[in-house]
Design a protein around this motif. Structure first.
Motif, PDB file in Angstrom:
ATOM      1  N   LEU C 226      30.295  -5.845 -74.649  1.00 45.73           N
ATOM      2  CA  LEU C 226      30.004  -7.201 -74.170  1.00 45.73           C
ATOM      3  C   LEU C 226      31.042  -7.649 -73.137  1.00 45.73           C
ATOM      4  O   LEU C 226      30.701  -8.220 -72.094  1.00 45.73           O
ATOM      5  CB  LEU C 226      29.987  -8.176 -75.355  1.00 45.73           C
ATOM      6  N   THR C 227      32.310  -7.357 -73.418  1.00 47.68           N
ATOM      7  CA  THR C 227      33.372  -7.752 -72.491  1.00 47.68           C
ATOM      8  C   THR C 227      33.207  -7.051 -71.152  1.00 47.68           C
ATOM      9  O   THR C 227      33.282  -7.683 -70.088  1.00 47.68           O
ATOM     10  CB  THR C 227      34.756  -7.384 -73.077  1.00 47.68           C
ATOM     11  N   VAL C 228      32.979  -5.751 -71.193  1.00 47.10           N
ATOM     12  CA  VAL C 228      32.865  -4.973 -69.963  1.00 47.10           C
ATOM     13  C   VAL C 228      31.690  -5.443 -69.122  1.00 47.10           C
ATOM     14  O   VAL C 228      31.803  -5.633 -67.906  1.00 47.10           O
ATOM     15  CB  VAL C 228      32.750  -3.464 -70.294  1.00 47.10           C
ATOM     16  N   ILE C 229      30.562  -5.680 -69.782  1.00 50.38           N
ATOM     17  CA  ILE C 229      29.395  -6.131 -69.016  1.00 50.38           C
ATOM     18  C   ILE C 229      29.651  -7.519 -68.435  1.00 50.38           C
ATOM     19  O   ILE C 229      29.285  -7.814 -67.293  1.00 50.38           O
ATOM     20  CB  ILE C 229      28.126  -6.098 -69.886  1.00 50.38           C
ATOM     21  N   THR C 241      30.522   2.210 -64.554  1.00 48.61           N
ATOM     22  CA  THR C 241      29.097   2.309 -64.220  1.00 48.61           C
ATOM     23  C   THR C 241      28.285   2.486 -65.493  1.00 48.61           C
ATOM     24  O   THR C 241      28.823   2.484 -66.596  1.00 48.61           O
ATOM     25  CB  THR C 241      28.852   3.533 -63.325  1.00 48.61           C
ATOM     26  N   GLU C 242      26.985   2.710 -65.280  1.00 54.27           N
ATOM     27  CA  GLU C 242      26.119   2.972 -66.450  1.00 54.27           C
ATOM     28  C   GLU C 242      26.589   4.204 -67.198  1.00 54.27           C
ATOM     29  O   GLU C 242      26.289   4.369 -68.380  1.00 54.27           O
ATOM     30  CB  GLU C 242      24.696   3.280 -66.007  1.00 54.27           C
ATOM     31  N   GLU C 243      27.267   5.097 -66.467  1.00 50.52           N
ATOM     32  CA  GLU C 243      27.734   6.323 -67.121  1.00 50.52           C
ATOM     33  C   GLU C 243      28.714   5.985 -68.234  1.00 50.52           C
ATOM     34  O   GLU C 243      28.611   6.486 -69.355  1.00 50.52           O
ATOM     35  CB  GLU C 243      28.413   7.256 -66.104  1.00 50.52           C
ATOM     36  N   HIS C 244      29.686   5.124 -67.913  1.00 52.99           N
ATOM     37  CA  HIS C 244      30.666   4.737 -68.935  1.00 52.99           C
ATOM     38  C   HIS C 244      29.991   3.968 -70.059  1.00 52.99           C
ATOM     39  O   HIS C 244      30.283   4.161 -71.235  1.00 52.99           O
ATOM     40  CB  HIS C 244      31.764   3.868 -68.320  1.00 52.99           C
ATOM     41  N   LEU C 245      29.089   3.069 -69.672  1.00 51.75           N
ATOM     42  CA  LEU C 245      28.416   2.266 -70.699  1.00 51.75           C
ATOM     43  C   LEU C 245      27.529   3.128 -71.578  1.00 51.75           C
ATOM     44  O   LEU C 245      27.396   2.864 -72.777  1.00 51.75           O
ATOM     45  CB  LEU C 245      27.635   1.122 -70.043  1.00 51.75           C
ATOM     46  N   THR C 319      19.696  -4.356 -72.801  1.00 53.60           N
ATOM     47  CA  THR C 319      19.553  -3.808 -74.153  1.00 53.60           C
ATOM     48  C   THR C 319      20.904  -3.659 -74.817  1.00 53.60           C
ATOM     49  O   THR C 319      21.063  -3.961 -76.001  1.00 53.60           O
ATOM     50  CB  THR C 319      18.868  -2.429 -74.083  1.00 53.60           C
ATOM     51  N   LEU C 320      21.879  -3.177 -74.049  1.00 56.24           N
ATOM     52  CA  LEU C 320      23.210  -2.995 -74.628  1.00 56.24           C
ATOM     53  C   LEU C 320      23.788  -4.333 -75.079  1.00 56.24           C
ATOM     54  O   LEU C 320      24.400  -4.429 -76.148  1.00 56.24           O
ATOM     55  CB  LEU C 320      24.155  -2.330 -73.620  1.00 56.24           C
ATOM     56  N   VAL C 321      23.601  -5.353 -74.279  1.00 58.94           N
ATOM     57  CA  VAL C 321      24.118  -6.675 -74.645  1.00 58.94           C
ATOM     58  C   VAL C 321      23.446  -7.137 -75.934  1.00 58.94           C
ATOM     59  O   VAL C 321      24.108  -7.598 -76.870  1.00 58.94           O
ATOM     60  CB  VAL C 321      23.890  -7.695 -73.508  1.00 58.94           C
ATOM     61  N   PHE C 322      22.128  -6.975 -75.978  1.00 61.90           N
ATOM     62  CA  PHE C 322      21.395  -7.406 -77.175  1.00 61.90           C
ATOM     63  C   PHE C 322      21.901  -6.683 -78.421  1.00 61.90           C
ATOM     64  O   PHE C 322      22.267  -7.302 -79.426  1.00 61.90           O
ATOM     65  CB  PHE C 322      19.900  -7.142 -76.978  1.00 61.90           C
ATOM     66  N   VAL C 323      21.930  -5.366 -78.342  1.00 60.95           N
ATOM     67  CA  VAL C 323      22.300  -4.584 -79.525  1.00 60.95           C
ATOM     68  C   VAL C 323      23.755  -4.833 -79.915  1.00 60.95           C
ATOM     69  O   VAL C 323      24.096  -4.932 -81.103  1.00 60.95           O
ATOM     70  CB  VAL C 323      21.995  -3.091 -79.261  1.00 60.95           C
TER      71      VAL C 323
END
Lengths: 176, 471, 418
Positions: C226-229, C241-245, C319-323
């Motif tokens: 959440l912090t990174v996004i 990037t999306e790779e790290h996420l 989706t990542l934020v939601f989950v």
């Protein structure tokens, strides 16, 4: 897989980076590659060839789900309907005790299902004999192959020119 | 995979190899006449195997009475060995699966042999549940098949049955994972050979051609199998730990068992991989593929898992006191000061104290010390299972039931025999298959070979793939 | 942008959050029972939760440094900042310690002299469960953790300034990080036993410390995502990037499953053996707190399992934020159900200290907001602590560049691709 005899014009490369560049060039020149063979998986090659993503993982998921249901439902049926026995004072539907076997069967079905699917869609099984273009492809050569069965001389020349301009170390023709 | 490599990383392939040299170095041992070392080792292993067959036949002929199991020590060397072998098997799957998910390139030097080791270790482990049944010809009873006795099903609620499923699944999936990886390498051997040898390798390589689509599916399959194998390997030794933890016996019934057993399994498994690899790399001259970097990484894993096991031991001791539960406290008192105190000391010394030596880099990179340590760790882990099983059973709730147990020559013979079985299988493996994963090592050459990475790098390598690949 | 600037408007939001937290704590204190059970248990719950996130972030960072991981270094400043939250964490724990000595709270049955006098089990455990150990254990162990957090931070900052291609700072960091791993592993267990497990003073489980550790891990990873996004949304961390996420999503997935595995191990073994002294822990939760008990599993296992299984979902920010949000709340609820039942039971015991009622007899309590389910006051309090956490972490982020320019793995991290 068509087993009719094909004439294949193929070029061998010594390095996967040179191969990738060649594949890109072939896509730019709209040359229809029959297949590319390498001794190990080359990163970026499936993308360069515009190969659609493998759907094996979907098969894996489905097989796994079948395993889960089979295990859990079977044990439930055995212990609640078929022959209920009281074990250790636990209820007949002893869900926590069903979990380990359910998990194992999920993994088992998924793995076997995927592996069998893999070999089936690749057309491979013990004893399948696939004509190899060159024995060194599983060693240290990278191969781009074109199907030239119905090709005329101009196409052949175009392909040979392509091979020499992209740095192929050898170019050969084979009928398989 | 990132194509850029930090200058701080050790190279994983030494000698400035080309793809062709990799093929030659790794495949040629299967094409040469076996060396004297191999032959001598094989003879010894087969003798061990013979001892195994003899002692198992003796057990079946004369019954379990030829062992020293008694009331209340109903599980002795048999189950100790069973857990020991299964634990050893875990390293192979960890190296193949978990290290693949963590993108640890060094796994490619050891994963093929480690996976083979897993399969052979599971074969050895699987012997014990069968032979300790006594009437092993009725062994099929443990599988749930429709029968005319009701049908009488098996007790799905019992951890002993969970073991049946867990180990069958583990064996099958490990075999599939190992074999899938072997297919391209068998194809390499096929293309190097002629005549009947070529036909044999063609059969086992399923006609592999190296087509791009096939490699794509292969990578997808490997990744998913790795993703499946990871929870699988955790679950197998967890279920083995459930054999003990689901009971009410003090010293057995404790919630930490599942992850603690898994950590211990990885610990002993890596030690066995090291034992095998240190010898293999020397005999087959593969030091440039199984480098000190590989050995150091494995020693670090041993240090970590050994420490985790140590944390678990201390937790058990502390919570035994904390619980205030007399029998639990006595169970641990008995382990440390009872009649089997020597096995507890052996366990602590080998598992907790000795791996601490690997805090020192020099020792992590020393072949001799690593080899000695790998044996110590496996001895220690054997003692750990013995402590858990025999020591605990020797003195449980009622003093009038207390007993003692020493193995008979038959039991000792079976154990040594399984070592013979294991090494026989492993030595055969080294003759027929490449001991290192050929295709996988080639795929990391440009990012881990010493001409590209490390202090002697001739060129800083940034492959075109990083530039062209985009998602 | 590589240098973080804590915007005034964002600071104001965190002030607002902290203010809300203080307000909720105040209201809770005022409407509470005579022992101020709800107030103190909310305080303990959130302190343990966020301090644990800080601890585990230090542990994760140390593990990654020791394992030669390179992909994450362009976001390592986030974890460095998280780890430094141990300092306010210690201050928060100090309040609990003072409350312990002053008899202001009755969170722990073993701290109640009258109870210990008549209870053999508590007497036996009093060699470990006592105010002295609680105090000095917390101070010394957290002190050591803070020392390591600051040491690794200082080395990281020094590397930025003075680092060369000899990578001397990195080698030093490796030694400190490696040393922290066993230290943190051992000592965190002791504190978990003191802070959380002893709330159910008659009960014990050898797996408990690892189970709470896993819960903290997932929480920390969720909060990191959440912090990174959020930082990316503000224009920072372009190198991430999306790779790290994707990798962080994988960790969230894997450790959610690992947490579930530990949950199941603990539950199933206690269920199977059916020993009364152990089962009482789960009986209470399943019978009297069923929403929390089953909700814990559904939120923390089913949601991440099904949402994060596919490759593509781990690359979609939404989706990542939601989950991550769901799982963060889920594990906050996990700690809620770890703490609240025991605290409520202790409070009833202490309040009934004149009456002779058999220990272990579970009177069926009517639904109590704030215990059987988090109420608005609990949520407000949590927002307060979260505000404090964000305020502190973002203030630390201002002190260093996001790009660790002399880190040996910088190039790998910048080019990271899965």
């Amino acid at each position: 897989m068509a087993k009719a005899n094909k004439e294949v014009l193929y070029g061998l490369y010594d390095d996967e980076e040179v191969l990738l560049e060649a594949v890109h060039k072939a896509q730019e020149e709209h040359l229809e590659i029959m297949d590319v063979f390498t001794p190990f998986p080359v990163h970026g090659l499936d993308h360069a060839l515009h190969l659609s993503e493998s759907r094996l993982h979907i098969a894996g998921f489905i097989f796994g789900a079948i395993g889960t249901l089979t295990a859990f439902l079977f044990m439930t049926w055995v212990f609640t309907r078929d022959w209920p026995i009281i074990f250790g004072g636990k209820p007949y539907f002893s869900a926590p005790a069903f979990i380990p076997i359910t998990f194992e069967l999920t993994v088992l079905f998924s793995a076997i299902g995927m592996v069998v699917s893999f070999y089936t869609v690749c057309g491979m099984s013990p004893g399948t004999v696939n004509p190899t273009l060159d024995d060194r492809i599983t060693d240290n050569k990278f191969c781009i192959a074109f199907d030239t069965t119905n090709a005329d001389a101009t196409i052949s020349d175009q392909l040979r020119a392509f091979f020499s301009s992209t740095g192929a170390s050898e170019v050969n023709v084979k009928t398989i | 995979m990132s194509a850029v490599v930090s200058p701080i990383r050790d190279p994983l392939i030494e000698g400035g190899k080309t793809y062709g040299q990799i093929t030659e170095d790794i495949c040629s041992p299967t094409e040469r006449v076996p060396s004297l070392a191999w032959t001598v080792a094989f003879i010894i292993a087969v003798l061990g195997l013979g001892l195994y067959v003899f002692t198992v036949v003796w057990t079946i002929f004369y019954g379990i009475g030829s062992w020293n199991l008694n009331r209340t020590i109903g599980w002795g060397w048999d189950i100790t060995n069973f857990v020991w072998w299964i634990g050893i098997g875990h390293a192979g799957t960890l190296i193949s699966a978990i290290l693949l998910l963590f993108r640890q390139k060094w796994r490619t030097g050891v994963n093929r042999a480690a996976e083979a080791m897993t399969i052979f270790a599971v074969v050895c482990a699987g012997q014990f549940p069968l032979i300790h049944m006594g009437r092993l010809w009725l062994g099929f009873f443990i599988f749930p098949y429709p029968n005319t006795r009701g049908p009488l099903w098996v007790n799905f609620n019992s951890p002993l049955l969970w073991d049946v499923f867990a180990i069958s699944t583990y064996f099958t999936v490990s075999l599939l994972f190992w074999y899938t990886g072997l297919v391209p390498d068998f194809a390499t051997l096929r293309d190097r050979s002629k005549g009947i040898r070529r036909k044999l390798y063609n059969t086992v390589s399923f006609g592999w051609t190296g087509a791009a689509k096939h490699w794509q599916r292969f990578e997808s399959l490997s990744l998913v199998l790795a993703g499946l194998s990871t929870p699988l390997v955790l679950s197998v030794h967890t279920i083995v730990s459930f054999d003990f933890a689901t009971s009410v016996i003090p010293g057995w019934h404790t919630t930490i068992f599942p992850p603690y057993f898994v950590a211990g399994a990885i610990f002993s498994g890596f030690a066995m991989v090291l034992t095998l690899m240190l010898i293999t790399r020397k005999v087959l001259k593969l030091e440039q593929y199984i480098t000190l970097a590989h050995i150091e990484s494995m020693n670090k894993v041993i240090l970590v898992t050994g420490t985790i096991v140590g944390v678990a031991y201390l937790t058990e001791l502390f919570i035994a006191w904390y619980s205030g539960y007399l029998y639990e406290q006595y169970a641990f008192y008995n382990r440390v000061l009872g009649p089997y105190w020597w096995s507890y000391v052996g366990m602590m010394a080998c598992n907790v104290l000795s791996p601490q030596i690997f805090w020192v880099k020099k020792f992590r990179r020393s072949i001799t010390i690593t080899f000695v340590m790998s044996i110590f760790v496996n001895i220690g882990m054997w003692f750990e299972r013995f402590v858990i099983i025999a020591t605990t059973l020797a003195r449980d709730y009622i003093p009038s039931s207390w007993s003692y147990y020493t193995p008979t020559w038959v039991e000792i013979g079976i154990f040594i025999g399984t070592l013979g079985l294991f090494f026989t299988l492993y030595l055969i493996f080294t003759r027929v298959a490449p001991v290192v994963a050929v295709a996988e090592v080639k795929s990391i050459l440009k990012t881990a070979g010493d001409q590209y990475v490390g202090p002697n790098a001739k060129h800083q390598h940034e492959t075109e793939t990083a530039k062209t690949a985009s998602h | 942008m590589n240098q973080f600037k804590f915007a005034a408007s964002h600071k104001a939001v965190t002030y607002g959050m902290m203010g809300l937290g203080v307000l909720c704590l105040l209201i809770t204190f005022l409407i509470d029972d005579e022992l101020h059970t709800r107030f103190w248990s909310n305080y303990l719950h959130n302190t343990v939760f966020f301090t644990g996130v800080a601890f585990i972030s230090l542990f994760i960072m140390s593990a990654f440094i020791t394992a030669w991981a390179g992909w994450y270094v362009t976001m390592k400043r986030v974890w460095e900042a998280y780890a430094l939250f141990l300092i306010p964490g210690l201050a928060l724990m100090l309040v609990l310690i003072i409350g312990l000595w002053g008899g202001f709270h009755h969170l722990y049955h073993w701290a109640d002299a009258e109870a210990v006098a008549t209870d053999k089990i508590l007497q036996h455990k009093s060699a470990f469960l006592n105010k002295g150990w609680y105090t000095f254990g917390t101070l010394i162990i957290m002190g050591v953790w803070i020392f390591f957090a600051m040491k690794l931070r200082q080395l990281s900052l020094d590397e930025d300034q003075y680092g060369t291609t000899e990578y001397k700072y990195h080698h030093k960091m490796r030694i400190w990080a490696a040393a922290f791993l066993p230290l943190g592993g051992f000592t965190s267990a002791a504190l978990v036993w003191q802070w959380v497990m002893s709330v159910d003073a008659h009960w014990y489980s050898t797996l408990y410390a690892w189970y709470t550790g896993a819960s903290w891990f997932v929480s920390a990873m969720a909060l990191t995502i959440l912090t990174v996004i959020f930082l990316k949304f503000m224009g920072y961390l372009e190198a991430i990037t999306e790779e790290h996420l994707h990798d962080m999503g994988k960790y969230l997935f894997a450790f959610s499953i690992f947490w579930t595995y530990l949950w199941f191990s603990q539950y199933m073994l206690i269920w199977y053996a059916n020993v009364g002294e152990e089962t009482v822990y789960f009986q209470t939760r399943q019978r009297e707190y069923p929403v929390l008990f089953y909700g814990n599993l559904i939120i923390n296992f089913l949601v991440p399992f099904f949402v994060l299984m596919r490759n593509d979902t781990k690359r979609k920010y939404g989706t990542l934020v939601f989950v991550s949000a769901v799982v963060l709340i889920g594990h906050w609820l996990d700690f809620f159900q770890m703490i609240k039942p025991g605290v409520l039971h202790t409070a009833h015991e202490v309040m009934a200290h004149g009456h002779d009622h058999a220990h272990g007899e579970e009177a069926h309590h009517a639904f109590m907001m704030g215990f059987h389910f988090p109420g608005l006051l609990e949520i407000g309090t949590m927002i307060g602590f979260l505000g404090l956490f964000i305020y502190f972490v973002f203030s630390r982020l201002e002190k260093a560049s996001f790009e660790p320019k002399n880190d040996p793995y910088l190039a790998e991290s910048l080019q990271h691709h899965v």
